[in-house]
Design a protein around this motif. Structure first.
Motif, PDB file in Angstrom:
ATOM      1  N   GLN A  16     -31.323  89.157  64.976  1.00 18.14           N
ATOM      2  CA  GLN A  16     -31.614  87.857  64.368  1.00 18.14           C
ATOM      3  C   GLN A  16     -30.318  87.080  64.135  1.00 18.14           C
ATOM      4  O   GLN A  16     -30.253  85.882  64.395  1.00 18.14           O
ATOM      5  CB  GLN A  16     -32.369  88.052  63.050  1.00 18.14           C
ATOM      6  CG  GLN A  16     -32.766  86.766  62.377  1.00 18.14           C
ATOM      7  CD  GLN A  16     -33.828  86.002  63.115  1.00 18.14           C
ATOM      8  OE1 GLN A  16     -34.626  86.568  63.850  1.00 18.14           O
ATOM      9  NE2 GLN A  16     -33.851  84.702  62.932  1.00 18.14           N
ATOM     10  N   ILE A  19     -29.041  85.725  67.486  1.00 17.91           N
ATOM     11  CA  ILE A  19     -29.876  84.603  67.940  1.00 17.91           C
ATOM     12  C   ILE A  19     -29.556  83.353  67.130  1.00 17.91           C
ATOM     13  O   ILE A  19     -29.382  82.265  67.690  1.00 17.91           O
ATOM     14  CB  ILE A  19     -31.374  84.958  67.871  1.00 17.91           C
ATOM     15  CG1 ILE A  19     -31.710  86.021  68.920  1.00 17.91           C
ATOM     16  CG2 ILE A  19     -32.240  83.717  68.055  1.00 17.91           C
ATOM     17  CD1 ILE A  19     -33.099  86.612  68.795  1.00 17.91           C
ATOM     18  N   GLU A  20     -29.470  83.486  65.817  1.00 14.10           N
ATOM     19  CA  GLU A  20     -29.143  82.331  64.968  1.00 14.10           C
ATOM     20  C   GLU A  20     -27.772  81.774  65.317  1.00 14.10           C
ATOM     21  O   GLU A  20     -27.594  80.553  65.376  1.00 14.10           O
ATOM     22  CB  GLU A  20     -29.194  82.729  63.494  1.00 14.10           C
ATOM     23  CG  GLU A  20     -30.597  82.948  62.983  1.00 14.10           C
ATOM     24  CD  GLU A  20     -30.635  83.502  61.568  1.00 14.10           C
ATOM     25  OE1 GLU A  20     -29.573  83.583  60.911  1.00 14.10           O
ATOM     26  OE2 GLU A  20     -31.740  83.865  61.124  1.00 14.10           O
ATOM     27  N   SER A  21     -26.806  82.641  65.562  1.00 12.99           N
ATOM     28  CA  SER A  21     -25.465  82.189  65.921  1.00 12.99           C
ATOM     29  C   SER A  21     -25.472  81.421  67.232  1.00 12.99           C
ATOM     30  O   SER A  21     -24.822  80.384  67.360  1.00 12.99           O
ATOM     31  CB  SER A  21     -24.511  83.378  66.026  1.00 12.99           C
ATOM     32  OG  SER A  21     -24.322  83.960  64.772  1.00 12.99           O
ATOM     33  N   LEU A  22     -26.198  81.925  68.212  1.00 13.05           N
ATOM     34  CA  LEU A  22     -26.230  81.284  69.518  1.00 13.05           C
ATOM     35  C   LEU A  22     -26.961  79.946  69.501  1.00 13.05           C
ATOM     36  O   LEU A  22     -26.841  79.167  70.454  1.00 13.05           O
ATOM     37  CB  LEU A  22     -26.839  82.229  70.549  1.00 13.05           C
ATOM     38  CG  LEU A  22     -26.008  83.476  70.849  1.00 13.05           C
ATOM     39  CD1 LEU A  22     -26.764  84.413  71.784  1.00 13.05           C
ATOM     40  CD2 LEU A  22     -24.646  83.121  71.418  1.00 13.05           C
ATOM     41  N   CYS A  23     -27.690  79.662  68.439  1.00 15.97           N
ATOM     42  CA  CYS A  23     -28.347  78.362  68.295  1.00 15.97           C
ATOM     43  C   CYS A  23     -27.359  77.280  67.871  1.00 15.97           C
ATOM     44  O   CYS A  23     -27.647  76.092  67.992  1.00 15.97           O
ATOM     45  CB  CYS A  23     -29.483  78.441  67.276  1.00 15.97           C
ATOM     46  SG  CYS A  23     -30.893  79.380  67.879  1.00 15.97           S
ATOM     47  N   ASN A  24     -26.195  77.678  67.401  1.00 15.35           N
ATOM     48  CA  ASN A  24     -25.176  76.738  66.937  1.00 15.35           C
ATOM     49  C   ASN A  24     -24.318  76.296  68.120  1.00 15.35           C
ATOM     50  O   ASN A  24     -23.704  77.130  68.795  1.00 15.35           O
ATOM     51  CB  ASN A  24     -24.329  77.421  65.860  1.00 15.35           C
ATOM     52  CG  ASN A  24     -23.251  76.536  65.327  1.00 15.35           C
ATOM     53  OD1 ASN A  24     -22.368  76.101  66.047  1.00 15.35           O
ATOM     54  ND2 ASN A  24     -23.327  76.273  64.036  1.00 15.35           N
ATOM     55  N   ILE A  25     -24.254  74.989  68.357  1.00 24.12           N
ATOM     56  CA  ILE A  25     -23.537  74.470  69.523  1.00 24.12           C
ATOM     57  C   ILE A  25     -22.042  74.759  69.467  1.00 24.12           C
ATOM     58  O   ILE A  25     -21.410  75.036  70.484  1.00 24.12           O
ATOM     59  CB  ILE A  25     -23.810  72.967  69.721  1.00 24.12           C
ATOM     60  CG1 ILE A  25     -23.311  72.544  71.092  1.00 24.12           C
ATOM     61  CG2 ILE A  25     -23.196  72.139  68.617  1.00 24.12           C
ATOM     62  CD1 ILE A  25     -23.955  71.306  71.622  1.00 24.12           C
ATOM     63  N   ARG A  28     -21.581  78.415  70.463  1.00 25.19           N
ATOM     64  CA  ARG A  28     -21.772  78.556  71.917  1.00 25.19           C
ATOM     65  C   ARG A  28     -20.575  78.000  72.680  1.00 25.19           C
ATOM     66  O   ARG A  28     -20.114  78.602  73.651  1.00 25.19           O
ATOM     67  CB  ARG A  28     -23.053  77.862  72.372  1.00 25.19           C
ATOM     68  CG  ARG A  28     -24.303  78.615  72.070  1.00 25.19           C
ATOM     69  CD  ARG A  28     -25.508  78.104  72.856  1.00 25.19           C
ATOM     70  NE  ARG A  28     -25.619  76.669  72.963  1.00 25.19           N
ATOM     71  CZ  ARG A  28     -26.284  75.879  72.108  1.00 25.19           C
ATOM     72  NH1 ARG A  28     -26.893  76.404  71.060  1.00 25.19           N
ATOM     73  NH2 ARG A  28     -26.354  74.586  72.297  1.00 25.19           N
TER      74      ARG A  28
END
Length: 115
Positions: A16, A19-25, A28
């Motif tokens: 989780q 996934i939450e980290s990868l949602c941050n532009i 990324r």
């Protein structure tokens, strides 16, 4: 003692958190920046037009999640030891099936770790 709810449980779930980290532009962008070639925080900050403190914080979070590693150390002209970071992952898949997402991380095969 009451049973923890789904939100409380997911706070400790590494999948989780990734996934939450990868949602941050911003996260990324930093991760993509070091996918093919190792870079130090200053190089990343200049390339992405981000503050150096933001880059250091992001790299620290990515290190905690084991998504980046220190590829090597270089010595600056002033004699300072500078970390160069490289992404440990080359590809990510997030699959939504059932009630829990499945995260597949694939190793970064671009280049090889320096001696």
């Amino acid at each position: 003692m009451s049973k923890p709810n789904i939100i409380q449980l997911s706070e400790f779930d590494v999948t989780q958190k990734i996934i939450e980290s990868l949602c941050n532009i911003c996260i990324r962008a930093v991760l993509f920046s070091v996918r093919d070639n190792p870079k130090d925080a200053t190089q990343i900050a200049e390339e992405l037009n981000l503050s150096l403190s933001t880059v250091y914080k992001t790299l620290s979070n990515l290190e905690d999640l084991a998504l980046v590693e220190i590829e090597r150390f270089i010595i600056s002209p002033e004699g300072k030891k500078i970390k160069q970071y490289k992404s440990r992952i080359g590809k990510v898949e997030i699959l939504l099936a059932g009630t829990e997402p499945r995260l597949n991380l694939y190793p970064n095969t671009s280049g090889s770790k320096s001696d």
